[in-house]
Design an enzyme around this catalytic site. Structure first.
Site: not given
Lengths: 313, 313
Positions: B209, B211, B242
């Protein structure tokens, strides 16, 4: 060059400025150069010797070239489109001169109104002129544009690129640049092509010139690095593009490229914080121009440990 | 899964929506899901079972989960912050439930007000609840957030992450996710960590995952791919971030990730042109939200040949 050292050539003053609306003064360009050198970026393509009627931004190329040669520590180069431009670069006293032709004949025709084969002949004439002028110390770099595909012609065969590299080496190129002019390259293609280019070039220096048009610019840098490439062109703030390639916005960004390379354990010698300050100044000179870049937006990670800081010179 | 097949999990409906200002209707969310499945993206994290007072966007999580389960071909999952959320996900009938804790204790404290060790205990309780309810077919995924560094704590040791992965596997995790929550990862770090994670996980599926906060998102995908990872989270239009990590804007973009993976010779089964159309619809529902992405801006290269088009199913 050591295997963990990577050379960055700033092309913002050439590739970056050729499309912007504001014409910078020669003094601004030279301040940009001086500050890049102070930040540790000592290789700069300072101008292009194209006719001013084609790119008015470069009407001051003689002045900029001479000014750049007076900057201590700067290894200045310039792009030349033809023999006439090369002669001007020689006359200015530049020790590095770059010539570019397109692997895509269609792109070459649109860019400089002659076939790729004719451009090869032009390069031979430039080499001959250099030799006849007794300027054998002047390094002539030859670049292959649209090496990973072309917005006009589409696919460009690897064999075409490799054939051109061989031809340019035979013609006397002292350095080779492989350019993804329109932002078509992907990492797999880069690994495949660059490995074979490096087999051909041997000890002749090879630079990759990537654009981030389709988001793969930095992934392509990693792929080239894995293939053995240790020299990249990039542009402060990702400024630039090619006026003849639709949507081909943006060289890879110098700050982000240095961040990537240092994170990969490479030594660039360049101070990213200093680049950020130069970027702010240059952006203030060019109102309305897009300055992109992830590090400028998000800042360096707390965990970032540049090689320079570790004293790995 | 074949070595040239890569699983993409769309997290735009969860990670993407948790920070946007506009609250989408459950019907809009389900239309997004239906169209993703039609585009070939069959794995979607459809919602988060957080308390609505914390994230009002997910007040409809039961409705969205049940609606998603009715969509043919969709493998719907949801994020749960605790046992209560997990129980709601089980009750909705979801077959895949994701739980995340932070490798950085400081981040975990800020994010869910308990230590990482306490969060591990929470995960054990979720596993026990699943088993006691006779729901052994429900897959429980466990994710390690801030696995590549933390904006609060800085450096996160590889051994901490690997220790957590072992603990979560021992606790009964059916899948592991490794998350660069704040966009600190670089390719070298990804190669180093993911190789070791895959050694630990064996046949247990592993997802990365990433970013794109600092521009290295796609370069990190390539590095993870080289390490053997064949599953990635991404978000349509790069939506998301986030709320507790300053400047941590943007999951890697689904369109650009699919473009990269297909260019690398991988098969995602996803139609990029269809994604572009969905992106337009979703962007029209979320006025003022930033939708990023290079392919959306520049278009696919003429030379792009997706694996799907070649019939490589």
């Amino acid at each position: 060059m050591k295997q963990d050292h990577v050379r960055i050539c700033e092309v913002g003053l050439r590739d970056g400025l050729q499309m912007v609306k504001t014409i910078l003064s020669a003094e601004q360009k030279l301040e940009w150069c001086r500050r890049m050198v102070a930040a540790g970026c000592t290789e700069i393509e300072v101008t292009s010797f194209v006719p001013p009627r084609i790119v008015p931004q470069f009407a001051d190329s003689d002045e900029v070239a001479r000014g750049a040669l007076a900057i201590e520590g700067l290894h200045a180069s310039a792009l030349v489109p033809n023999l006439k431009g090369a002669q001007r670069a020689f006359d200015a006293g530049l020790q590095k001169v770059h010539y570019v032709l397109s692997a895509s004949n269609e792109h070459n025709l649109k860019n400089v109104r002659r076939s790729t084969a004719e451009s090869v002949e032009d390069f031979r004439r430039i080499v001959a002129a250099r030799n006849e002028s007794g300027l054998s110390r002047v390094k002539l770099g030859a670049g292959v544009a649209t090496a990973f595909g072309c917005t006009i012609a589409g696919r460009v065969d690897e064999t075409t690129v490799l054939g051109l590299v061989e031809t340019l080496l035979d013609a006397g190129a002292d350095a080779i640049a492989i350019a993804d002019t329109v932002g078509y390259a992907n990492p797999r293609q880069v690994r495949g092509l660059m490995r074979r280019v490096l087999e051909l070039t041997g000890s002749t220096p090879v630079t990759c010139h990537f654009h981030d048009t389709r988001g793969l610019g930095l992934a392509n840098v990693v792929a080239a690095l894995e293939s053995g490439v240790r020299s990249f062109d990039s542009s402060l703030g990702g400024l630039g593009g090619c006026p003849f390639a639709p949507n081909a916005t943006g060289n890879i960004n110098t700050e982000d490229t240095v961040f990537l390379l240092e994170s990969e354990g490479m030594h660039t010698g360049i101070d990213i914080e200093a680049l950020a300050a130069i970027r702010e100044t240059v952006a203030s000179w060019l109102p309305g121009e897009p300055f992109v870049g992830a590090i400028a937006r998000a800042g360096l990670p707390k965990t970032f440990a540049p090689r320079a800081a570790a004293g790995a010179a």
